[in-house]
Design a protein around this motif. Structure first.
Motif, PDB file in Angstrom:
ATOM      1  N   GLN A 105       0.823  -1.215   0.000  1.00  0.00           N
ATOM      2  CA  GLN A 105       0.000   0.000   0.000  1.00  0.00           C
ATOM      3  C   GLN A 105       0.853   1.260   0.000  1.00  0.00           C
ATOM      4  N   PHE A 143      -7.357  -5.466  -6.108  1.00  0.00           N
ATOM      5  CA  PHE A 143      -6.272  -4.964  -6.950  1.00  0.00           C
ATOM      6  C   PHE A 143      -6.755  -4.303  -8.242  1.00  0.00           C
ATOM      7  N   GLU A 175      -2.760   2.304 -13.557  1.00  0.00           N
ATOM      8  CA  GLU A 175      -2.181   2.281 -12.211  1.00  0.00           C
ATOM      9  C   GLU A 175      -0.879   1.498 -12.160  1.00  0.00           C
ATOM     10  N   TYR A 176      -0.857   0.352 -12.864  1.00  0.00           N
ATOM     11  CA  TYR A 176       0.336  -0.495 -12.787  1.00  0.00           C
ATOM     12  C   TYR A 176       1.253  -0.300 -14.001  1.00  0.00           C
ATOM     13  N   ARG A 230       1.793   1.633  -3.520  1.00  0.00           N
ATOM     14  CA  ARG A 230       0.627   2.080  -4.287  1.00  0.00           C
ATOM     15  C   ARG A 230       0.358   3.581  -4.084  1.00  0.00           C
ATOM     16  N   GLN A 231       0.659   4.044  -2.857  1.00  0.00           N
ATOM     17  CA  GLN A 231       0.476   5.472  -2.573  1.00  0.00           C
ATOM     18  C   GLN A 231       1.710   6.289  -2.968  1.00  0.00           C
TER      19      GLN A 231
END
Lengths: 426, 377
Positions: free
Chosen positions: B177, B264, B297-298, B180-181
């Motif tokens: 996380q 996800f 995002e990825y 991710r942030q």
């Protein structure tokens, strides 16, 4: 402020004002019976603290930890748990992906500390972070209601809705404030039922039943309320709120000895208003010297430096008892209104102003208190006294008669005083 | 709580207590935890993980494990129970149409120390899709195990277990996380298992594959949780406490096939609807969303994103029972599914392709119920 607030407890202990606790300890069987649940929570807290030490990024553990601290405070009344909850909740903001949820948790902690402005600001930030977050909306409702920001509370409630359990609880609270007791009772009863059927933690169900008992007392009387308090204690032995509820029932019917025993079993520095209750019932039993000691313990906690925001209401009521301390009462009540312009605060100020002889301003504050929602029996009685002093006897009599129709619903500080009025009315 | 009482910490804390039980509570997220408002608000609803594998003691048998209610601390292992209002289901597709042909249902009875779980099936469902009815016959009833030795029951061809167990999932979810942030650039070495030392509520069932009555050997498995009397509000479904017995239909409130799809790949605002829908329409409803998430995002190429999205829709865990099982052919308790997913999501970035948590913190059992005993104080 926070340091001073915790300091107040430390000061009280250092001065040996654990006298109140000592007085209560002998009769503390009810509290002791919560030991099992407290031990369980302490085990979880120890585990989660260790996990967080090992991995400060573990926001899952941190979030759970905040909740467990508050649950343990509910049973153990150790203010250090609230301090711990605040510390972890603040740290959580740096790691969690759910900023709205974390801010909502922090707002809950602030509200527990009676840091109303901080609670409201933090809840607003939570909703700003995620306007669909149930946790954020619930925290905004709670903080806004406590702060007298009723428009914001209503708006949050509209978005929150009334079907989820958190939503239903808030709807019930709103209905109570609006005088819609039956609707509130129905909502709360269904919520308690849902909690029980869902195998929720006994402590949670006990909380719900205790809140329900308060409403049941208004609608169905003491016996029905007592059954609910006892059911709550059966589910969660030693649940402080239920013991206090039973004590209030005894107080309301003038069973001073029983009230004394029950209050003594849950009196603690975290809830010093219970020392005031103990003083009242002990005095009613003719034990003046002991009553003075309870008053002294109360004062040492509630009037300690920095403690006033936490205990403003009981402190103002205590000071308002004696002509010698009326100015202090007035100062406390005025500052309370500034901090928290809620109806309860205005009503308190109205009462203190009445005691101080400032009748016109008292009436103005009473008007403000009655400007939103439905007035309580205590608010009616306060207003009757003010109107009487202003020479508006007919209106005052009508209100007083209305209030004294159910004298047991008066707040404790009025019950003994109202006894004489009641005899006159009858 | 009489009208207009001053704020009391008891009231506020009660709301916190209720929140912990039913909402506004802490994060509960494993591979699929707290993936939508209703599941996050009500931990017993929340499916944490699904496992499906051929039995290590009898290869003719299939073992299914569903974990719910994650992050139970050791000291609460003895007091945590299933929610009796819920219908937990394993759903099995034997013909590849993404519609369940057989189901196994589990329902708790009682709320205290005497709680039992009744298992029904394997049998064809009375309804298919995102609403289900309880099957008529109970196959086996088992007492809920908390901290003692695992209690097991058999009946109707099923061997069953229900109770508190070690959470078999392992993942440095906390660091993930942070990445991710964009607060961290890589996983730690060694990684930290966010779920180490915690427990879940497990439902485990083992049965002869032959009970499925044909089809296969390529099966599809998913898990769901259903609840009665749901009402819509703010686009979400909530249980209506006073109408729980008004209908015998259980509406789906959570589901899981592949590990972590809802967490996800599905955008957060879409997860409530996603959790409520049956998987048959996943490709039509969510494939494009998943592709977008993977690309944006990825930051993976479109072709890889499309390939991965095609695999994940429908959100059904495939298992070919004619072959040895292990993710992505089914899922074993010890499979490092996280690294499989990370490798696909972060190709070309070695610091992100492994979370450096290689195994669970407790050894699994070699015999039924396979999941490890719970962590206790």
């Amino acid at each position: 402020m926070k340091r001073a607030w915790i300091g107040a407890v430390a000061v009280a202990l250092a001065l040996g004002l654990g006298g109140g606790a000592a007085l209560s300890r002998a009769d503390d069987t009810q509290s002791r019976r919560a030991d099992g649940r407290i031990a369980e929570l302490s085990g979880s807290i120890g585990f989660l603290e260790r996990r967080l030490r090992e991995d400060p990024e573990n926001f899952v553990a941190a979030s759970h930890l905040v909740g467990r601290y508050l649950l343990r405070f509910q049973l153990g009344a150790d203010l250090a748990d609230v301090e711990r909850a605040e510390r972890v909740a603040r740290a959580l903001l740096a790691t969690t992906p759910d900023r709205a949820g974390a801010l909502a948790q922090l707002s809950n902690v602030h509200l527990t500390q009676h840091a109303f402005a901080a609670a409201l600001q933090t809840a607003q930030a939570a909703v700003h972070a995620d306007s669909t977050s149930e946790a954020a909306l619930a925290s905004l409702f709670d903080a806004a209601m406590a702060s007298g920001q009723y428009d914001q509370a209503q708006s949050a409630l509209r978005q929150l809705g009334g079907e989820s359990v958190p939503g239903r609880l808030r709807v019930a609270q709103w209905q109570i404030a609006q005088g819609e007791g039956e609707g509130a009772y129905a909502n709360l009863e269904r919520t308690c039922d849902a909690l029980q059927r869902a195998a929720a933690a006994p402590q949670t169900v006990a909380w719900c039943l205790t809140e329900l008992a308060g409403l049941r007392f208004e609608h169905d009387g003491e016996r029905a309320a007592r059954a609910l308090y006892r059911k709550a204690l059966h589910l969660q032995p030693g649940y402080r709120g239920a013991v206090e509820g039973l004590a209030d029932l005894a107080h309301a019917r003038g069973d001073w000895a029983r009230a004394q025993r029950l209050y003594a079993s849950v009196a603690t520095d975290a809830h010093p208003d219970l020392y005031l209750r103990l003083g009242e019932v002990t005095r009613a039993l003719g034990e003046e010297a002991r009553a003075v000691r309870y008053d002294s313990v109360f004062l040492s906690v509630a009037a300690a430096p920095g403690a006033e925001p936490l205990y403003a209401h009981p402190l103002a009521l205590f000071y308002a008892r004696s002509p010698a301390t009326l100015d202090q009462a007035l100062g406390v009540a005025r500052r309370d209104v500034q901090r928290r312009p809620a109806v309860e605060s205005y009503d308190l100020l109205a009462w203190v102003l009445y005691r101080r002889g400032k009748m016109r301003e008292a009436l103005e504050m009473s008007d403000r208190a009655r400007g939103w929602g439905s007035p309580s029996t205590t608010m009616d009685y306060h207003r009757a006294m003010i109107l009487d002093a202003l020479g508006r006897g007919a209106t005052a009599d009508s209100l007083r008669t209305q209030a004294l129709a159910r004298p047991e619903l008066l707040d404790p500080h009025l019950r003994i005083r109202a006894g004489a009025d009641l005899r006159n009315v009858r | 709580m009489t009208a207009r009482t001053p704020v009391r910490t008891t009231v506020l804390l009660g709301l916190c207590a209720a929140a912990l039980a039913f909402g506004a509570g802490g994060w509960l997220m494993a591979s699929d935890h707290k993936d939508g408002p209703i599941t996050g608000a009500h931990p017993p609803i929340d499916i944490a993980d699904l496992y499906a594998f051929r039995s290590p003691t009898d290869p003719d048998n299939l073992v299914l494990v569903m974990d719910v209610r994650g992050f139970i601390p050791p000291s609460e292992a003895a007091s945590t129970r299933f929610d009796p209002r819920l219908l937990y289901q394993f759903l099995i597709d034997v013909d590849g149409d993404a519609v369940e042909d057989g189901v196994i249902q589990a329902q708790a009875v009682g709320t205290g120390a005497d709680q039992v779980v009744r298992f029904r099936g394997v049998a064809p469902p009375r309804m298919t899709g995102n609403a289900h009815q309880v099957l008529p016959a109970v196959a086996a009833t088992v007492p809920v195990t908390t901290t003692g030795a695992a209690e097991v029951a058999t009946g109707g061809g099923l061997r069953v277990f229900a109770g508190v167990r070690d959470d078999p999932f392992f993942f440095d979810f906390a660091r993930f996380q942070q990445i991710r942030q964009e607060k961290a650039q890589s996983f730690r070495v060694p990684g930290m298992d966010t779920f180490a030392g915690t427990n879940v509520l497990s439902l485990v069932v083992e049965f002869p594959i032959a009970l499925l009555g044909g089809g296969g050997p390529e099966l599809g498995v998913w898990a769901s949780v259903g609840m009665q009397g749901l009402v819509e509000e703010r686009g979400h479904a909530h249980p209506q406490p006073d109408s729980l017995d008004a209908t015998d239909v259980y509406d789906q409130v959570d589901r899981m096939g592949w590990p972590g799809v809802a967490v996800f790949f599905i955008p957060k605002p879409m997860t409530p609807a996603y959790n409520r829908l049956a998987p048959a329409a996943d490709a039509a409803n969510y494939r494009d969303e998943i592709v977008q998430t993977i690309v944006q995002e990825y930051r993976q190429p479109l072709a890889e994103a499309q390939e991965l999205a095609a695999m994940l829709t429908p959100d059904i865990l495939p298992i070919d029972v004619s072959r040895p099982t292990g993710f992505p052919n089914g899922r074993l308790l010890g499979d490092d599914v996280v690294n499989v997913v990370l490798t696909k999501l972060f190709q070309g970035n070695p610091g992100l392709m492994e979370d450096n948590v290689a195994s669970n913190d407790k050894a699994f059992l070699s015999t039924f119920p396979y999941v490890a005993p719970p962590h206790t104080p």
